[in-house]
Every structure is written in structure tokens, then in C-alpha cells.
Design a protein around this motif. Structure first.
Motif, short mmCIF file in Angstrom:
data_model
loop_
_atom_site.label_atom_id
_atom_site.label_comp_id
_atom_site.label_asym_id
_atom_site.label_seq_id
_atom_site.Cartn_x
_atom_site.Cartn_y
_atom_site.Cartn_z
N MET A 1 -5.24 -9.43 -4.14
CA MET A 1 -6.25 -9.85 -3.16
C MET A 1 -5.83 -9.42 -1.74
O MET A 1 -6.66 -8.96 -0.94
N LYS A 2 -4.55 -9.55 -1.44
CA LYS A 2 -4.05 -9.14 -0.13
C LYS A 2 -4.21 -7.62 0.04
O LYS A 2 -4.58 -7.14 1.12
N LEU A 3 -3.92 -6.87 -1.03
CA LEU A 3 -4.07 -5.41 -0.96
C LEU A 3 -5.54 -5.02 -0.79
O LEU A 3 -5.84 -4.03 -0.10
N LEU A 4 -6.43 -5.78 -1.39
CA LEU A 4 -7.87 -5.53 -1.18
C LEU A 4 -8.22 -5.65 0.29
O LEU A 4 -8.98 -4.84 0.85
N GLU A 5 -7.68 -6.67 0.95
CA GLU A 5 -7.94 -6.88 2.37
C GLU A 5 -7.40 -5.73 3.20
O GLU A 5 -7.89 -5.45 4.30
N GLU A 6 -6.37 -5.04 2.67
CA GLU A 6 -5.77 -3.92 3.39
C GLU A 6 -6.46 -2.59 3.06
O GLU A 6 -6.01 -1.53 3.50
N GLY A 7 -7.53 -2.66 2.26
CA GLY A 7 -8.31 -1.45 2.00
C GLY A 7 -8.08 -0.80 0.65
O GLY A 7 -8.50 0.35 0.44
N MET A 8 -7.47 -1.50 -0.27
CA MET A 8 -7.21 -0.90 -1.58
C MET A 8 -8.49 -0.71 -2.38
O MET A 8 -9.30 -1.62 -2.50
N HIS B 1 -7.90 1.64 -5.21
CA HIS B 1 -7.25 2.12 -6.43
C HIS B 1 -5.88 1.44 -6.51
O HIS B 1 -5.12 1.44 -5.54
N LEU B 2 -5.57 0.88 -7.68
CA LEU B 2 -4.30 0.18 -7.87
C LEU B 2 -3.43 0.90 -8.90
O LEU B 2 -3.89 1.23 -9.99
N ILE B 3 -2.17 1.14 -8.53
CA ILE B 3 -1.17 1.60 -9.49
C ILE B 3 -0.39 0.38 -9.95
O ILE B 3 0.32 -0.24 -9.15
N PHE B 4 -0.55 0.03 -11.22
CA PHE B 4 0.07 -1.18 -11.77
C PHE B 4 1.27 -0.73 -12.61
O PHE B 4 1.12 -0.16 -13.67
N ASP B 5 2.46 -1.04 -12.13
CA ASP B 5 3.70 -0.52 -12.73
C ASP B 5 4.33 -1.58 -13.63
O ASP B 5 4.88 -2.58 -13.15
N MET C 1 0.86 -1.18 0.00
CA MET C 1 0.00 0.00 0.00
C MET C 1 0.89 1.23 0.00
O MET C 1 1.70 1.44 0.91
N VAL C 2 0.76 2.05 -1.04
CA VAL C 2 1.61 3.23 -1.14
C VAL C 2 1.05 4.38 -0.31
O VAL C 2 1.79 5.27 0.12
N LYS C 3 -0.24 4.38 -0.08
CA LYS C 3 -0.89 5.28 0.86
C LYS C 3 -2.29 4.72 1.11
O LYS C 3 -2.72 3.80 0.40
N PRO C 4 -3.02 5.21 2.10
CA PRO C 4 -4.33 4.63 2.39
C PRO C 4 -5.23 4.58 1.16
O PRO C 4 -5.43 5.59 0.47
N GLY C 5 -5.75 3.40 0.86
CA GLY C 5 -6.65 3.21 -0.26
C GLY C 5 -5.97 2.94 -1.59
O GLY C 5 -6.63 2.53 -2.54
N VAL C 6 -4.65 3.18 -1.67
CA VAL C 6 -3.94 3.05 -2.94
C VAL C 6 -2.88 1.96 -2.86
O VAL C 6 -1.93 2.07 -2.07
N GLY C 7 -3.05 0.92 -3.67
CA GLY C 7 -2.07 -0.15 -3.73
C GLY C 7 -1.09 0.05 -4.87
O GLY C 7 -1.37 0.79 -5.81
N TYR C 8 0.05 -0.60 -4.77
CA TYR C 8 1.09 -0.51 -5.80
C TYR C 8 1.63 -1.90 -6.08
O TYR C 8 2.01 -2.63 -5.15
N ILE C 9 1.65 -2.28 -7.36
CA ILE C 9 2.26 -3.54 -7.79
C ILE C 9 3.26 -3.23 -8.89
O ILE C 9 2.94 -2.54 -9.86
N ARG C 10 4.47 -3.74 -8.73
CA ARG C 10 5.52 -3.58 -9.74
C ARG C 10 5.77 -4.94 -10.38
O ARG C 10 6.10 -5.91 -9.70
N LEU C 11 5.58 -5.02 -11.69
CA LEU C 11 5.72 -6.28 -12.42
C LEU C 11 6.91 -6.20 -13.37
O LEU C 11 6.95 -5.35 -14.25
N GLY C 12 7.90 -7.09 -13.17
CA GLY C 12 9.12 -7.05 -13.95
C GLY C 12 9.09 -7.79 -15.27
O GLY C 12 9.76 -7.41 -16.23
#
Length: 529
Positions: free
Chosen positions: A223-230, A232-236, A197-208
Motif C-alpha cells: 500500500m505504501k509503494l502504491l502511494e509512491e507510484g508503483m 508494477h511489483l517485483i515480489f521476491d 521502489m527499485v525504480k520509478p513505477g516499479v516496487g520491490y518486496i523481498r519475503l523471507g
């Protein structure tokens, strides 16, 4: 009488028309036969030449070398992505995408009798000590491997070794000769570099990369980030060069609605095949931002194109690489293989984003050209094919023929790069400093598993004093106080990220500390209401 005459005229005209069609078909059939015969004659010409060489050449022939050279030369006439892979390269390529292996974590080739590092695998032993793409490999321990026509498969055998064993790799970087002592390990082939979680409500995933495990890794992380309150997802997917297409399809499906087109494929010998979302994706309600760069290619562009054309989210960054060709593998009993381009892929709006490939040299030069012509620094310098116009679902204009142009452009910023920073980058001083800190504080750093403790440890290091002293002592790079003040806001987060990676927090810690100075991520966060 008139009806009868008219009927006769129509019959005659119909007969003429049918005769013309039959004649046309016969002519086309004969042309096809002639083309096939000509093609067979061309292949026979190659066999004839090889036969003449075999019977008349002055010395003993290297049949294997000639065969492989002929294959490579023939495929080079097709497109930049149809390639022949000898056994060693094929094994390395398959391992990278599908399993673990012991080694130091680099990919290289040997174009002119000197091995050049093409990629340093994220999280691997080589990256942690500071090897970089472009490094020339000179020695493995005391064995000289440059300029002596050393076989590539033998290089691989000497570089690889059991986990825990050490090897010293000496490289040439520009005019500098730099030895790196590397502890071999299990090379991580996980495709996902970070998720938090990069900040409350916002998740971040970095895919190489898109490996065999990509969908499972990303799905579980999201799914884990959803449980943490995500919500909005930033998909990198910046610098993600692609991989398995089916993984891009599965990931796209997780975000799209039932019936949304993801991509379609078509080739001369491959009928059109359309892939659509099935409506069972778990993240259809999650708001989405996708980050791309000039090195995002292939499967990455399938994902970005599907999100953009369906108006599912916002694409942020710089124009992607532009690879819209699909390769199919063919394997041989000697453990070699080819990857042959069999189709083009098209985004939902009908874009083929493949950039022109008039020649392999020009094709490879394209990314460098984008830098020299200012494209990565200014949106106005981006060259788009304005004649290849398409529209997203909502009617927004998008262009084909040269990568995915983001919805929001973020230029590369070089204003914070002082002479001190550039000199340190050339010699990987930051990475070797992080390795030195790890050697000095191994037990303490290895045990850290939470960010508050990591913050306290990093503050105790006094980087403003320690790092310039290390750079002067190890690399004879000097830094004035003014230079440090100018670059510290950019350099300190990088140093903290590199050091924190050695803890139990791993790559998540690297991105957690580095993202605050990442302009593209900051722009993505600004766009979120």
C-alpha cells in the motif's frame, strides 16, 4: 406370453446383479475388517516387543529416549516432512514463525554430536558477523560443546541470553577454526526483509518466510509503494522455505480476481477443499513479477503456482524446491509435538508439485544434485516430468511432480568468482569487514538515514584499498590488482550492502545496494515494458 417371459428373465438377471453387488460389498467389508485387524496386530507387535524389553533387558531402560526414538523412526517411514519435534525444537520452531526472542539468530541440529548451523536468521546478530549455514559449533565462550555429547537443550540455554550481552561462538568452517564475538539481541521474526521502489513505477518486496504476520507486513508495504507510484511489483520469494499456508492464501487473494482458484487440498482423510479469491484484493490491477529459486518451497510455491496458473504475472528464476505436502500440527502436554502430512496441495491447473521422495537421503540430496548436474546453470539440464502435463488458464503447458518451473529461467552466474572472492567467502571476510567498519565508525554510520549521505560515506571508505588490506591482515588472503579489477564490480556492491545494513536504513539498504548485481532482478526489470 413373450412379455411375461421377458419380464421373468429381466427379474432373474436383476436379482443376479443385486446378489453380485451384495456379495461384492460383503467381501469388501470383510477385507476391510481383516485389514484393520492386521493393522491392530502390527501395533500390538510393537507393544509386545517393548514389553519384552521392559521385562528382560539387562540394564535400566531410558523410557523417554526409547519413546522419542520410536516416534521419530515411525514418522521417518512416512514422508520427509512428517516429523516429531521435542519440546526445545518445537519452541524454537514456533518462536521463529510467531514471535520475538533474545538470542544470536541461528537454527541448528546435532546429527553426530556436533551442532551444525542450518539457518542464519536474516537481520539477526549472527548474520551480521558472518556465521553461515554449515558451520560446526565448537565452543560457546570457553565451554566446549562439540564431540562431548552435550545436550541440545543445554546448548540452546548457553547460546541464548538477554539482549545486549555478548557471547563468543567458535565454529569450524572446512579446515578453518573461526571465533565470532556476537552481541545478543531481539531476533527479528519479521517475514518481510525489504520493501522499496527499485525504480520509478516499479516496487520491490523481498519475503523471507510465511509467518503469522506475513500478510499484514506485505499488504501494508505494498500500500505504501502504491502511494509512491508503483504500478508494477517485483515480489521476491527466492529462498523462502514457506511457513503458514493461510498467509499464502491471503497474499494470493490480494492479486487475483474474484473466483480465481488459489489452491486446493486433498488427502485420504481430508476431503477436497478448494480456496478461491474473493475479489476484494487491493492489488488486482498491479502488474506482477514473482521471483523464485531452488530453495523456494511450500507456501512460496502456492503463491507462485497461483500466479502462474491464472496467468496473473510472470514467474522468473529457477525451478522451485517441490514441496506439495500439507502438514498439520499436533501438540502434547509435555510441550512436544508432531507435524503430520495430512494432504497434498494442488495448483489451480491441478498440479501437485511435490517432487519424488523415494528415501530421505535421496530427497535431501536433490538440491545438491541440481548443482552437480548443471540444472542451476542451464535450462536445458532441468529435469521435468513431461508426462505430468497441465495447462494454465490461457493454455500454456506447465508440468507437475517437481516444483514450479519459471516462465523465464535465469541461470546462476559463477564467472565473476575469482580465487580471492571464493577465499573471502569461505571465511566470511566481507561480513567481518563490515562489522569492523561499524566498530570504527559506529556513531557516524548508526546515524545515517538517507541514501545520498550513505553514498558519500561509502565513497569515503576507499574499499579498493581497505578491503584487500583487511583480508590480508585478518585472514592471510592476498589479492592481486588484476583479481580486484576482475571481481570489483561484483564484490563492491556486496561490501556496500553489508556496511549500509548497519545504518538506520537497515535491510532495505542491503538490498538497495546489492540488487544492481542480482541477475534475476535485472532480468525481471528487462521484462518490464
Amino acid at each position: 406370453m413373450q412379455k411375461k417371459t421377458l419380464l421373468q428373465i429381466l427379474q432373474v438377471l436383476l436379482g443376479v446383479a443385486i446378489g453380485a453387488l451384495i456379495t461384492f460389498s460383503v467381501v469388501r467389508f470383510r477385507e476391510k475388517q481383516h485389514l484393520i485387524r492386521t493393522q491392530l496386530q502390527d501395533w500390538q507387535k510393537l507393544n509386545m516387543i517393548l514389553g519384552i524389553v521392559e521385562k528382560n533387558y539387562v540394564d535400566t531402560l531410558d523410557y523417554k529416549g526409547m519413546t522419542e526414538a520410536s516416534i521419530s523412526a515411525a514418522l521417518a517411514k512416512l514422508d520427509p516432512h512428517s516429523v516429531y519435534l521435542p519440546p526445545v525444537q518445537l519452541e524454537a520452531s514456533e518462536q521463529e514463525l510467531s514471535g520475538n526472542f533474545d538470542g544470536i539468530g541461528i537454527q541448528f541440529n546435532v546429527p553426530n554430536d556436533t551442532a551444525i548451523v542450518l539457518e542464519v536468521i536474516a537481520g539477526g546478530p549472527s548474520e551480521k558477523v558472518g556465521l553461515q549455514p554449515g558451520d560446526r559449533l565448537l565452543k560457546v565462550d570457553d565451554l566446549v560443546i562439540a564431540g562431548v555429547k552435550y545436550p541440545q537443550d543445554s546448548m540452546v540455554r548457553h547460546i541464548k541470553g538477554p539482549s545486549g550481552s555478548k557471547v563468543t561462538i567458535t565454529v569450524k568452517r572446512g579446515a578453518d577454526i573461526i571465533p565470532f564475538e556476537i552481541t545478543r539481541g531481539k531476533i527479528p521474526v519479521h517475514s518481510m526483509d525489504a520493501a522499496f521502489m527499485v525504480k520509478p513505477g516499479v516496487g520491490y518486496i523481498r519475503l523471507g518466510k510465511f509467518s503469522r504476520t506475513t500478510y499484514q507486513e506485505c499488504h501494508e508495504a505494498a500500500m505504501k509503494l502504491l502511494e509512491e507510484g508503483m504500478d508494477h511489483l517485483i515480489f521476491d520469494i527466492r529462498d523462502n522455505s514457506g511457513g503458514y499456508m493461510d498467509q499464502a492464501l491471503l497474499l494470493s487473494n490480494d492479486f487475483l480476481s474474484s473466483g480465481d482458484t488459489i489452491v486446493y487440498l486433498e488427502g485420504l482423510h481430508r476431503p477436497k477443499e478448494v480456496f478461491k479469491a474473493d475479489g476484494r484484493g487491493k492489488f488486482q490491477s498491479v502488474k506482477l513479477t514473482v521471483l523464485i529459486s531452488e530453495n523456494s518451497a511450500s507456501a512460496s510455491e502456492i503463491l507462485a503456482g497461483a500466479i502462474q496458473d491464472n496467468d496473473r504475472g510472470t514467474v522468473v528464476g529457477r525451478r522451485s524446491f517441490g514441496k506439495g505436502l500439507v502438514q498439520e500440527p499436533f501438540f502434547f502436554t509435555d510441550k512436544s509435538g508432531i507435524r503430520l502430512t495430512v494432504a497434498r496441495y494442488y495448483t489451480p491447473s491441478g498440479r501437485c508439485i511435490q517432487k519424488p521422495y523415494g528415501g530421505t537421503e535421496n530427497y535431501s540430496y536433490d538440491i545438491y544434485r541440481r548443482y552437480t548436474e548443471g540444472e542451476v546453470f542451464s535450462e536445458d539440464s532441468v529435469k521435468l516430468n513431461k508426462e505430468d502435463v497441465h495447462h494454465t488458464r490461457s493454455g500454456r503447458i506447465v508440468y507437475g511432480g517437481g516444483g514450479i518451473m519459471p516462465d523465464v529461467f535465469v541461470p546462476m552466474d559463477t564467472t565473476r568468482a575469482t580465487n580471492f572472492y571464493i577465499a573471502c567467502n569461505r571465511k566470511a571476510t566481507q561480513m567481518r569487514f563490515a562489522s569492523d567498519i561499524f566498530d570504527r565508525y559506529t556513531s557516524r554510520l548508526s546515524a545515517i538515514d538517507n541514501y545520498p549521505e550513505m553514498d558519500r560515506f561509502l565513497e569515503s571508505l576507499n574499499l579498493k584499498v581497505e578491503f584487500p588490506a583487511f583480508a590480508r591482515r585478518k585472514d592471510d588472503i592476498r589479492c592481486t590488482e588484476a583479481e580486484w579489477d576482475q571481481t570489483a564490480s561484483y564484490l563492491e556492491p556486496q561490501l556496500k550492502a553489508l556496511i549500509a545494513r548497519y545504518s538506520k536504513l537497515g535491510d532495505n539498504a542491503f538490498y538497495k545496494y546489492y540488487l544492481p548485481v542480482d541477475d534475476t532482478v535485472n532480468k525481471a526489470l528487462e521484462l518490464i515494458p
